[in-house]
Design a protein around this motif. Structure first.
Motif, PDB file in Angstrom:
ATOM      1  N   GLU A  47      -0.287   7.295  -0.600  1.00  0.00           N
ATOM      2  CA  GLU A  47      -0.207   8.742  -0.430  1.00  0.00           C
ATOM      3  C   GLU A  47      -0.795   9.463  -1.629  1.00  0.00           C
ATOM      4  O   GLU A  47      -1.489  10.479  -1.488  1.00  0.00           O
ATOM      5  CB  GLU A  47       1.249   9.152  -0.218  1.00  0.00           C
ATOM      6  CG  GLU A  47       1.427  10.613   0.147  1.00  0.00           C
ATOM      7  CD  GLU A  47       2.867  10.979   0.407  1.00  0.00           C
ATOM      8  OE1 GLU A  47       3.110  12.121   0.859  1.00  0.00           O
ATOM      9  OE2 GLU A  47       3.755  10.144   0.151  1.00  0.00           O
ATOM     10  N   TRP A  48      -0.543   8.941  -2.825  1.00  0.00           N
ATOM     11  CA  TRP A  48      -1.099   9.545  -4.045  1.00  0.00           C
ATOM     12  C   TRP A  48      -2.621   9.513  -4.008  1.00  0.00           C
ATOM     13  O   TRP A  48      -3.291  10.504  -4.344  1.00  0.00           O
ATOM     14  CB  TRP A  48      -0.582   8.796  -5.259  1.00  0.00           C
ATOM     15  CG  TRP A  48      -0.883   9.459  -6.569  1.00  0.00           C
ATOM     16  CD1 TRP A  48      -0.079  10.270  -7.280  1.00  0.00           C
ATOM     17  CD2 TRP A  48      -2.106   9.332  -7.330  1.00  0.00           C
ATOM     18  NE1 TRP A  48      -0.697  10.682  -8.435  1.00  0.00           N
ATOM     19  CE2 TRP A  48      -1.948  10.128  -8.495  1.00  0.00           C
ATOM     20  CE3 TRP A  48      -3.294   8.644  -7.139  1.00  0.00           C
ATOM     21  CZ2 TRP A  48      -2.937  10.233  -9.453  1.00  0.00           C
ATOM     22  CZ3 TRP A  48      -4.295   8.765  -8.097  1.00  0.00           C
ATOM     23  CH2 TRP A  48      -4.108   9.552  -9.242  1.00  0.00           C
ATOM     24  N   TYR A  62       4.675  12.083  -5.319  1.00  0.00           N
ATOM     25  CA  TYR A  62       4.434  11.358  -4.081  1.00  0.00           C
ATOM     26  C   TYR A  62       5.143  10.019  -4.126  1.00  0.00           C
ATOM     27  O   TYR A  62       5.384   9.437  -5.187  1.00  0.00           O
ATOM     28  CB  TYR A  62       2.939  11.177  -3.858  1.00  0.00           C
ATOM     29  CG  TYR A  62       2.229  12.493  -3.604  1.00  0.00           C
ATOM     30  CD1 TYR A  62       2.415  13.168  -2.418  1.00  0.00           C
ATOM     31  CD2 TYR A  62       1.387  13.053  -4.567  1.00  0.00           C
ATOM     32  CE1 TYR A  62       1.768  14.383  -2.170  1.00  0.00           C
ATOM     33  CE2 TYR A  62       0.739  14.255  -4.334  1.00  0.00           C
ATOM     34  CZ  TYR A  62       0.941  14.910  -3.137  1.00  0.00           C
ATOM     35  OH  TYR A  62       0.325  16.105  -2.906  1.00  0.00           O
ATOM     36  N   ARG A  63       5.449   9.499  -2.929  1.00  0.00           N
ATOM     37  CA  ARG A  63       6.306   8.324  -2.863  1.00  0.00           C
ATOM     38  C   ARG A  63       5.543   7.021  -3.062  1.00  0.00           C
ATOM     39  O   ARG A  63       6.059   6.089  -3.693  1.00  0.00           O
ATOM     40  CB  ARG A  63       7.011   8.291  -1.503  1.00  0.00           C
ATOM     41  CG  ARG A  63       7.966   9.451  -1.283  1.00  0.00           C
ATOM     42  CD  ARG A  63       8.736   9.270  -0.003  1.00  0.00           C
ATOM     43  NE  ARG A  63       9.686  10.373   0.212  1.00  0.00           N
ATOM     44  CZ  ARG A  63      10.524  10.452   1.228  1.00  0.00           C
ATOM     45  NH1 ARG A  63      10.538   9.494   2.153  1.00  0.00           N
ATOM     46  NH2 ARG A  63      11.335  11.480   1.359  1.00  0.00           N
ATOM     47  N   THR A  64       4.342   6.927  -2.513  1.00  0.00           N
ATOM     48  CA  THR A  64       3.596   5.664  -2.568  1.00  0.00           C
ATOM     49  C   THR A  64       2.238   5.888  -3.212  1.00  0.00           C
ATOM     50  O   THR A  64       1.746   7.023  -3.309  1.00  0.00           O
ATOM     51  CB  THR A  64       3.408   5.090  -1.163  1.00  0.00           C
ATOM     52  OG1 THR A  64       2.653   6.020  -0.364  1.00  0.00           O
ATOM     53  CG2 THR A  64       4.767   4.852  -0.489  1.00  0.00           C
ATOM     54  N   ARG A  65       1.616   4.785  -3.613  1.00  0.00           N
ATOM     55  CA  ARG A  65       0.284   4.863  -4.202  1.00  0.00           C
ATOM     56  C   ARG A  65      -0.750   5.257  -3.150  1.00  0.00           C
ATOM     57  O   ARG A  65      -1.728   5.938  -3.460  1.00  0.00           O
ATOM     58  CB  ARG A  65      -0.096   3.524  -4.828  1.00  0.00           C
ATOM     59  CG  ARG A  65       0.760   3.139  -6.040  1.00  0.00           C
ATOM     60  CD  ARG A  65       0.219   1.868  -6.698  1.00  0.00           C
ATOM     61  NE  ARG A  65      -1.153   2.039  -7.149  1.00  0.00           N
ATOM     62  CZ  ARG A  65      -1.503   2.551  -8.328  1.00  0.00           C
ATOM     63  NH1 ARG A  65      -0.564   2.955  -9.180  1.00  0.00           N
ATOM     64  NH2 ARG A  65      -2.768   2.657  -8.658  1.00  0.00           N
ATOM     65  N   MET A 114       5.334   8.850  -9.923  1.00  0.00           N
ATOM     66  CA  MET A 114       5.466   8.487  -8.520  1.00  0.00           C
ATOM     67  C   MET A 114       6.939   8.286  -8.161  1.00  0.00           C
ATOM     68  O   MET A 114       7.676   7.592  -8.870  1.00  0.00           O
ATOM     69  CB  MET A 114       4.681   7.208  -8.246  1.00  0.00           C
ATOM     70  CG  MET A 114       4.425   6.950  -6.772  1.00  0.00           C
ATOM     71  SD  MET A 114       3.314   5.548  -6.582  1.00  0.00           S
ATOM     72  CE  MET A 114       1.929   6.092  -7.591  1.00  0.00           C
ATOM     73  N   GLY A 115       7.363   8.914  -7.084  1.00  0.00           N
ATOM     74  CA  GLY A 115       8.736   8.782  -6.629  1.00  0.00           C
ATOM     75  C   GLY A 115       9.718   9.740  -7.260  1.00  0.00           C
ATOM     76  O   GLY A 115      10.910   9.677  -6.945  1.00  0.00           O
ATOM     77  N   GLU A 116       9.269  10.626  -8.148  1.00  0.00           N
ATOM     78  CA  GLU A 116      10.200  11.566  -8.775  1.00  0.00           C
ATOM     79  C   GLU A 116      10.683  12.581  -7.751  1.00  0.00           C
ATOM     80  O   GLU A 116       9.883  13.182  -7.032  1.00  0.00           O
ATOM     81  CB  GLU A 116       9.517  12.281  -9.934  1.00  0.00           C
ATOM     82  CG  GLU A 116      10.436  13.266 -10.653  1.00  0.00           C
ATOM     83  CD  GLU A 116       9.789  13.855 -11.884  1.00  0.00           C
ATOM     84  OE1 GLU A 116      10.226  14.924 -12.329  1.00  0.00           O
ATOM     85  OE2 GLU A 116       8.842  13.226 -12.400  1.00  0.00           O
ATOM     86  N   PRO A 117      11.996  12.795  -7.664  1.00  0.00           N
ATOM     87  CA  PRO A 117      12.508  13.738  -6.652  1.00  0.00           C
ATOM     88  C   PRO A 117      12.149  15.170  -7.018  1.00  0.00           C
ATOM     89  O   PRO A 117      11.966  15.513  -8.192  1.00  0.00           O
ATOM     90  CB  PRO A 117      14.016  13.507  -6.672  1.00  0.00           C
ATOM     91  CG  PRO A 117      14.295  12.967  -8.035  1.00  0.00           C
ATOM     92  CD  PRO A 117      13.087  12.165  -8.427  1.00  0.00           C
ATOM     93  N   ARG A 120       2.023  17.910  -7.903  1.00  0.00           N
ATOM     94  CA  ARG A 120       2.652  16.686  -7.421  1.00  0.00           C
ATOM     95  C   ARG A 120       1.939  15.440  -7.937  1.00  0.00           C
ATOM     96  O   ARG A 120       2.561  14.403  -8.153  1.00  0.00           O
ATOM     97  CB  ARG A 120       2.693  16.685  -5.903  1.00  0.00           C
ATOM     98  CG  ARG A 120       3.489  17.839  -5.300  1.00  0.00           C
ATOM     99  CD  ARG A 120       3.688  17.661  -3.831  1.00  0.00           C
ATOM    100  NE  ARG A 120       4.573  16.537  -3.548  1.00  0.00           N
ATOM    101  CZ  ARG A 120       4.922  16.150  -2.314  1.00  0.00           C
ATOM    102  NH1 ARG A 120       4.454  16.828  -1.268  1.00  0.00           N
ATOM    103  NH2 ARG A 120       5.714  15.123  -2.140  1.00  0.00           N
ATOM    104  N   ARG A 134       7.316  15.359   3.296  1.00  0.00           N
ATOM    105  CA  ARG A 134       7.892  14.650   4.440  1.00  0.00           C
ATOM    106  C   ARG A 134       9.074  15.364   5.070  1.00  0.00           C
ATOM    107  O   ARG A 134       9.688  14.829   5.983  1.00  0.00           O
ATOM    108  CB  ARG A 134       8.332  13.251   4.005  1.00  0.00           C
ATOM    109  CG  ARG A 134       7.206  12.398   3.452  1.00  0.00           C
ATOM    110  CD  ARG A 134       7.736  11.067   2.962  1.00  0.00           C
ATOM    111  NE  ARG A 134       6.679  10.247   2.386  1.00  0.00           N
ATOM    112  CZ  ARG A 134       5.960   9.383   3.094  1.00  0.00           C
ATOM    113  NH1 ARG A 134       6.179   9.250   4.387  1.00  0.00           N
ATOM    114  NH2 ARG A 134       5.010   8.667   2.510  1.00  0.00           N
TER     115      ARG A 134
END
Length: 540
Positions: A139-140, A134-137, A122-125, A117, A384
Motif C-alpha cells: 500500500e505504501w 499505511y499498513r503494508t509495504r 508503517m502501521g502507526e495508528p 501518511r 480503510r
C-alpha cells in the motif's frame, strides 16, 4: 483553548439570485421549428466563436476587448443579441475558472494527505486530527506512485491557472464523450447529432427594464404571443414588421404566472430562453428574473432562531429564543436515503418542507451548519474506514443545502450558516444533561441543535452552572443566565443594594435603621421625637 482552530463567523446564506419558470411551446408549425433552428444555429456559431476569442485572451482581457468583440458580433446579429452572447461567454469562462480552482484545492488536499501518511512509520495508528501511516509495504508503494501522479497533475493545473487557460466544451463534455460509445448511451448517430446540435444552439436573451414587456429580443405579451427579433442575416424570414418573427403558438405560465404577469405589465426585466428537447420532440420556453436580497444577520437574529443539526437519517431541530434558551421540546424530522434517487429526493423534500413549515409557524430563521464533506470523504484521508466513508458519502450535504436554501426562499425564511466545529461535542457536554429529565431523553443531536442555534445568535455554547439556591440574588426566583450582558435579569455579580427588587427601602431597613429621626433632627434622640418620612429617602 489551545489546539482548537479558529471559528468562522456566522453568515446569512444567500438565497437563489433569480427565479426560473418553464412552459411548453405547443402547436408549433414546421416553419416555426425551422426558423428557430436556423436562428439557434446562427447564434450558436457566433457564441462558439466568441467563447474561443475569450479563452484565447485569458487574463489579458479588458473592457476594450469586450467592446471589440461585441461590435464584431453586432454586425452579424444585433446589439442585443451580441450583449447576450458576450454575457453568456463571460459567465461560462468564470464558471470554468471556479471549477479549476476547486479542482486544484482537491488535488492539494490529496497531495498533503498522502505525503503526511507516507512520512509516518508503517502501521502507526491515526488520531482524531490526522490519519496514520499505511499498513503494508504494498500500500505504501502504491500510494507513493499515486503521489507522483497527483503532483504532476497539480503542477499542470497550476500552470494553466496562472496562464488564465481554461477548457470549455460547448454542449458538454459528457455528451461529447458519448460520441465514442453511443451504444452504451443507447443513441444512434443521427440521434446523437440532433442532440449535439440542440445543445450548441443559442436562443437566449437578457431582459431590459423599461422596455416593452421587459424584453426587446424575445418578447412575450400578456396574452401569450411569442415573437423573436431575427438577426440581420435572417431578417428575410420575418413574418411581421421590424424584422420580427411571431410564433403560431400561445404560451401560458402556470407556475408563478401571477408574478410573471406583474413584471411584464410594469415593463420590468424578464430574460427568456428557448431550447429543444430532441428526445421528446418538444420545444420549451424558460422565463427568469432576479429576486430581492435576503435579510441581514441582525434581522435574522431578531426573535430567536431554529437550530438544525443535520444527520445521516434525520434533522434534529430545537427552537431558541433571542437569549439562546431552548424553548419547548426538540423535534425530529426523519428521512430514509435508501432506494432509488427519486425516493431519496422525495424523502429530503418531505423532511425539509416539514422543517420549513415549523420555522414559518413561529416566524423564525433557520440556523444550520456550513458542512462541506468534499475533502472529508476521500479515501486518502480515512483509508480503510469504509463504513465511516460510506456514512459521510451517504449524507447529501450539497443537495440538502441547495434544496433548503431554494425552498426557504419560496417561504421568505432566512438561513444562517455557522461553523460546524465542535458543535456536537460541546452541545453534548454542556446541554445534554441539563435538558434531560425523567420524562424527556435528550440525544446528542438535540444538544447539537441547541449549540448551533446559540452560535448563530452570537452566544457562546458553554452553559454556565447555576449558583446554589441560597446564593441567588433574587432569592428563590432565580434569573436565567442566557441573557446578553445589557439585558435585565442576567445572572452576574450584582452590587449589594438594600431593599427588594424595586430598589426602594422599607421602614426599619437601610444605613440608619437604628435612628430614623437622626436624618431629620440632628442631635435629638429617636425616642423623644415623633418619626416622619421625607418625600425622597436619603438612605440609598
Amino acid at each position: 483553548m489551545g489546539g482548537l482552530r479558529e471559528l468562522a463567523a456566522p453568515f446569512v446564506v444567500l438565497h437563489p439570485s433569480g427565479v426560473a419558470i418553464r412552459t411548453r411551446l405547443k402547436h408549433l408549425t414546421c416553419g416555426d421549428e425551422e426558423v428557430l433552428r436556423l436562428v439557434g444555429d446562427h447564434l450558436g456559431t457566433l457564441a462558439g466563436r466568441d467563447l474561443r476569442a475569450r479563452c484565447a485572451a485569458g487574463l489579458d482581457h479588458d473592457s476594450d476587448a469586450w467592446a471589440e468583440r461585441k461590435r464584431a458580433l453586432t454586425e452579424e446579429s444585433s446589439s442585443r443579441w451580441a450583449g447576450s452572447i458576450t454575457k453568456a461567454t463571460h459567465d461560462q469562462w468564470a464558471l470554468a475558472r471556479r471549477a479549476q480552482s476547486a479542482h486544484i484545492q482537491g488535488l492539494e488536499a490529496g497531495v498533503r494527505t498522502i505525503a503526511h501518511r507516507l512520512s509516518l512509520p508503517m502501521g502507526e495508528p491515526g488520531t482524531k486530527r490526522a490519519p496514520g501511516g499505511y499498513r503494508t509495504r504494498q500500500e505504501w508503494f502504491a500510494k507513493s506512485r499515486r503521489l507522483h501522479a497527483l503532483t504532476d497533475r497539480l503542477e499542470c493545473e497550476r500552470a494553466d491557472r496562472e496562464a488564465g487557460r481554461v477548457r470549455v466544451v460547448r454542449g458538454g463534455t459528457r455528451l461529447l464523450n458519448t460520441r465514442h460509445h453511443p451504444e452504451e448511451a443507447e443513441l444512434s448517430e443521427d440521434a446523437w447529432r440532433r442532440r449535439w446540435r440542440a445543445e450548441r444552439c443559442f436562443l437566449q436573451a437578457d431582459g431590459e427594464s423599461g422596455k416593452r414587456f421587459g424584453n426587446e429580443t424575445i418578447r412575450v405579451t400578456p396574452d401569450g404571443e411569442v415573437s423573436i427579433k431575427l438577426p440581420a442575416p435572417l431578417a428575410h424570414l420575418a413574418n411581421t414588421s421590424y424584422g420580427r418573427y411571431v410564433l403560431a403558438c400561445r404560451v401560458a405560465f402556470h407556475h408563478r404566472g401571477d408574478q410573471w404577469a406583474d413584471r411584464i405589465t410594469t415593463n420590468r426585466a424578464v430574460a427568456y430562453r428557448i431550447h429543444e428537447d430532441t428526445e421528446r420532440g418538444r420545444w420549451y420556453l424558460t422565463a427568469s428574473w432576479q429576486i430581492p436580497p435576503v435579510k441581514t444577520l441582525a434581522q435574522a437574529r431578531a426573535g430567536g432562531l431554529v437550530g438544525v443539526d443535520t444527520n445521516a437519517d434525520h434533522l434534529a431541530v430545537w427552537r431558541l429564543d433571542v437569549h439562546g434558551n431552548p424553548v419547548g421540546k426538540p423535534h425530529r424530522f426523519d428521512y430514509d436515503l435508501s432506494g432509488t434517487a427519486q425516493h431519496r429526493d422525495a424523502q429530503l423534500r418531505h423532511a425539509l418542507i416539514r422543517l420549513l413549515h415549523f420555522a414559518q409557524r413561529h416566524g423564525l430563521a433557520l440556523a444550520v451548519e456550513d458542512l462541506d464533506f468534499a475533502a472529508e470523504k476521500t479515501r486518502e484521508k480515512h483509508g480503510r474506514r469504509k463504513r465511516f466513508r460510506k456514512v459521510i458519502s451517504g449524507m447529501p450535504v450539497a443537495r440538502l443545502r441547495a434544496r433548503l436554501v431554494s425552498m426557504a426562499a419560496e417561504l421568505g425564511i432566512t438561513v444562517v450558516a455557522v461553523d460546524p466545529a465542535y458543535t456536537s461535542k460541546w452541545g453534548a457536554q454542556h446541554w445534554q444533561k441539563p435538558l434531560t429529565s425523567k420524562n424527556r431523553k435528550i440525544t446528542r443531536h438535540d444538544a447539537a441543535a441547541v449549540a448551533i442555534g446559540r452560535r448563530a445568535l452570537g452566544h457562546p455554547i458553554r452553559r454556565r452552572t447555576a449558583p446554589p439556591r441560597t446564593h441567588r440574588s433574587d432569592g428563590c426566583g432565580h434569573r436565567t443566565v442566557q441573557a446578553r450582558p445589557g439585558a435585565p435579569g442576567r445572572e452576574e455579580t450584582r452590587p449589594c443594594i438594600p431593599g427588594p427588587r424595586t430598589r426602594s427601602v422599607r421602614a426599619g431597613y437601610g444605613e440608619k435603621t437604628g435612628d430614623q429621626c437622626a436624618q431629620h433632627r440632628p442631635g435629638h434622640a429617636a425616642e423623644h421625637e415623633p418619626w416622619q418620612q421625607d418625600s425622597l429617602p436619603l438612605s440609598l
